[in-house]
Design an enzyme around this catalytic site. Structure first.
Site, PDB file in Angstrom:
ATOM      1  N   GLY A  25      51.869  41.079  30.823  1.00  0.00           N
ATOM      2  CA  GLY A  25      50.540  40.905  30.266  1.00  0.00           C
ATOM      3  C   GLY A  25      50.141  42.158  29.501  1.00  0.00           C
ATOM      4  O   GLY A  25      50.999  42.918  29.028  1.00  0.00           O
ATOM      5  N   THR A  56      45.428  38.808  30.525  1.00  0.00           N
ATOM      6  CA  THR A  56      44.930  39.270  29.226  1.00  0.00           C
ATOM      7  C   THR A  56      44.877  38.148  28.210  1.00  0.00           C
ATOM      8  O   THR A  56      43.880  37.976  27.498  1.00  0.00           O
ATOM      9  CB  THR A  56      45.806  40.421  28.697  1.00  0.00           C
ATOM     10  OG1 THR A  56      45.761  41.510  29.624  1.00  0.00           O
ATOM     11  CG2 THR A  56      45.306  40.906  27.345  1.00  0.00           C
ATOM     12  N   ARG A 298      25.244  38.763  39.275  1.00  0.00           N
ATOM     13  CA  ARG A 298      26.306  37.810  39.628  1.00  0.00           C
ATOM     14  C   ARG A 298      26.310  37.493  41.115  1.00  0.00           C
ATOM     15  O   ARG A 298      26.515  36.341  41.509  1.00  0.00           O
ATOM     16  CB  ARG A 298      27.667  38.369  39.198  1.00  0.00           C
ATOM     17  CG  ARG A 298      27.872  38.376  37.692  1.00  0.00           C
ATOM     18  CD  ARG A 298      29.252  38.912  37.327  1.00  0.00           C
ATOM     19  NE  ARG A 298      29.464  38.835  35.880  1.00  0.00           N
ATOM     20  CZ  ARG A 298      30.578  39.200  35.277  1.00  0.00           C
ATOM     21  NH1 ARG A 298      31.607  39.656  35.993  1.00  0.00           N
ATOM     22  NH2 ARG A 298      30.702  39.109  33.960  1.00  0.00           N
ATOM     23  N   GLU A 386      45.507  45.426  36.537  1.00  0.00           N
ATOM     24  CA  GLU A 386      44.802  44.904  37.698  1.00  0.00           C
ATOM     25  C   GLU A 386      45.601  45.082  38.980  1.00  0.00           C
ATOM     26  O   GLU A 386      45.044  44.987  40.072  1.00  0.00           O
ATOM     27  CB  GLU A 386      44.453  43.426  37.497  1.00  0.00           C
ATOM     28  CG  GLU A 386      43.455  42.880  38.501  1.00  0.00           C
ATOM     29  CD  GLU A 386      43.088  41.425  38.266  1.00  0.00           C
ATOM     30  OE1 GLU A 386      42.525  40.807  39.189  1.00  0.00           O
ATOM     31  OE2 GLU A 386      43.368  40.892  37.164  1.00  0.00           O
TER      32      GLU A 386
END
Length: 570
Positions: A25, A56, A298, A386
């Site tokens: 990615g 991504t 959120r 990540e």
């Protein structure tokens, strides 16, 4: 250049590279490019097609970087917002790297023709996103940012000599000799045969774990396998309890080829109304008056939607309605013209139809613990993107994900090239023997159940008891169910390996996913407070005594939890 599978028995041949990058990615591609332009011979592996898997390429929104093209800005301001979002748990060294190097990598992506949106005078456009104190987020358009970034990286990787690419390869174990990672054992999924890969340095860039949840915005290969690889190699995980849920992930009607979290810019820019099943606004019932504007955070929006559904007031598909019917079509088109056309192709007319949304697992703040050079503490092993934990603390700031992937990938590639040049590439067949036997051996007869069903049950456990709102009882129930699943999975995949053997790939995914899920449950059970993305209904409110990070390591086959002070700024 695409690498070819060795002829004859691939498990008898040995692939060699200075740098092995696992995951292609954004982080993996940037790491490969950086390592190659520093003279390393790079082997870039991915479960799917190189540059077309991972997170991504799926992103459709914005990327944060303090370019200052709209208003005066500085990485220090971006850092302040990142630390605030992380609720005092960010590793400030990693967060600073994200914010400072983020400016450089976004400008380099511009030179690589990513296609950032521009004003008529040539300035890169930047927009406001939640949690930022000023317009800081670049984009291509509100549909194609991630695909454009991935395309630019793929093109650069093709132009850069020294990168061999192999898709449809599942890395099953890292190989250690004398405490050092010397490469990996992998399964060539297309041919059903194991591979041995020797490398001077190895980078894990496999993304996060959100596929472990029933509803998620992840690609199919983001089930925490990189975390598990690192754990079994002796590395430490950090902040595993912090899983970010996006409150208004698309639920219905069906939408094809579009990001399920695409509604965020619509809502904060145009003021979409959140409605329950009776078409009533409801967030004020939970101490979060909204008034049709994007002002509810959120976590509060997630809580309000979850509670309405539990009370029987949800939308037909089990979420809430998001309505833009009060917004004139001309205003919708002015702000999101191409998106409106794509939605129309999916049969969705926002002037006439509300859509159903619900919380969705979106990002994982935890991951492999690294230092600012992306070293894991295990010689020869680095991580990027990540897969790295610690930079975002208890909650990630909007727009930081792709910036993190690019910035951390660049550092990891640079460091890996230096390690390989210094230490060379070795290989110890004896150290790889057990992993090769597991990847390529014949296991017990296939059981009556199936691995896909087991994975579905794993997702149900995580969604039901380790979701956005947790309790001690639910976490204990999850721990028991995960243990049962691990027992049912067994010690080896069933049968002999076959070409395109999805059941065998699922077995390895389950082995990794169960281990990683247990790490999340362990950390979430211990943290008896509510902070950022970790919300304990039986321990509401932030507790200052919990202002420390938790780490998970594998010791004698058991997961062990420890705490450590939050890192100090360099």
């Amino acid at each position: 250049m695409t690498a070819s599978i060795p002829s004859g028995r691939p498990d008898a041949a040995l692939l060699r590279a200075d740098v092995l990058v696992i995951g292609a990615g954004g982080a993996g591609l940037y790491a490969a490019i950086e390592a190659a332009r520093r003279g390393a011979d790079v082997l870039l592996l991915d479960r799917s097609l190189v540059g077309r898997g991972g997170a991504t390429v799926m992103a459709q929104m914005t990327v944060a970087a303090a370019l200052g093209s709209e208003t005066e800005d500085d990485p220090a301001h971006h850092l302040r917002d990142t630390l605030a979002a992380g609720r005092d748990l960010c590793d400030p060294r990693l967060a600073r790297l994200l914010c400072e190097d983020g400016v450089e990598v976004i400008r380099e992506m511009d030179a690589w023709k990513a296609g950032w949106a521009r004003h008529g005078d040539g300035r890169i456009r930047q927009v406001q996103a939640p949690g930022h104190d000023r317009p800081r987020c670049v984009y291509v358009d509100f549909l194609s940012t991630g695909p454009a970034v991935s395309r630019a990286l793929r093109t650069q990787a093709q132009r850069q000599g020294g990168i061999r690419r192999m898709g449809e390869v599942l890395v099953t174990d890292l190989v250690l000799s004398d405490g050092r990672v010397q490469g990996a054992v992998a399964l060539d999924l297309a041919h059903g045969v194991p591979l041995r890969i020797a490398a001077g340095a190895t980078i894990i860039a496999t993304g996060g774990l959100t596929r472990l949840y029933r509803r998620n915005s992840a690609s199919a290969n983001m089930a925490g396998d990189g975390y598990a690889l690192a754990l079994r190699a002796g590395a430490t995980l950090i902040d595993m309890e912090f899983v970010q849920f996006f409150p208004i992930g698309h639920l219905a009607p069906r939408m094809i080829g579009m990001d399920p979290i695409m509604w965020d810019p619509f809502r904060y820019k145009l003021g979409g109304r959140l409605l329950n099943g009776a078409m009533e606004e409801f967030t004020d019932r939970y101490g979060a008056p909204d008034g049709g504007r994007y002002v509810v955070t959120r976590d509060l929006a997630t809580y309000a939607i979850t509670r309405e559904v539990a009370a029987g007031r949800g939308s037909p598909s089990g979420g809430a309605w998001l309505s833009f019917q009060h917004v004139p079509e001309a205003v919708l088109r002015e702000n999101f013209g191409p998106v409106i056309d794509r939605l129309a192709a999916n049969g969705i007319d926002l002037t006439q139809t509300a859509v159903e949304v619900a919380p969705i697992a979106h990002y994982h703040m935890g991951g492999i613990r690294v230092d600012p050079a992306m070293h894991t503490g295990i010689p020869g092993l680095l991580a990027a993107g990540e897969a790295v934990g610690g930079a975002n603390g208890a909650n990630r700031l909007s727009g930081n994900a792709i910036t993190e992937a690019l910035a951390f990938g660049r550092v990891a590639g640079r460091e890996a090239a230096a390690i390989a040049a210094r230490d060379g590439t070795g290989w110890n067949d004896a150290a790889a023997r057990d992993a090769l036997a597991l990847a390529g051996g014949t296991g017990p007869a296939r059981p009556g159940g199936n691995t896909a069903a087991l994975f579905h049950r794993l997702q149900a456990v995580m969604a039901d008891d380790v979701g956005p709102f947790r309790t001690a009882a639910g976490l204990a129930r999850a721990a028991r169910r995960l243990d049962d699943l691990a027992t049912e999975l067994g010690e080896a995949p069933a049968g002999a390996p076959l070409p395109h053997d999805l059941a065998r790939a699922d077995w390895f995914d389950l082995r990794a996913g169960l281990q990683v899920a247990q790490a999340v449950v362990l950390a979430a059970t211990a943290r008896t407070e509510s902070r950022g993305a970790h919300q304990r209904e039986d321990h509401p409110g932030l507790d200052a005594a919990w202002t420390h990070n938790q780490t998970v390591a594998l010791e004698r086959g058991c997961l062990c939890l420890a705490s450590q002070p939050v890192a100090e700024a360099a």
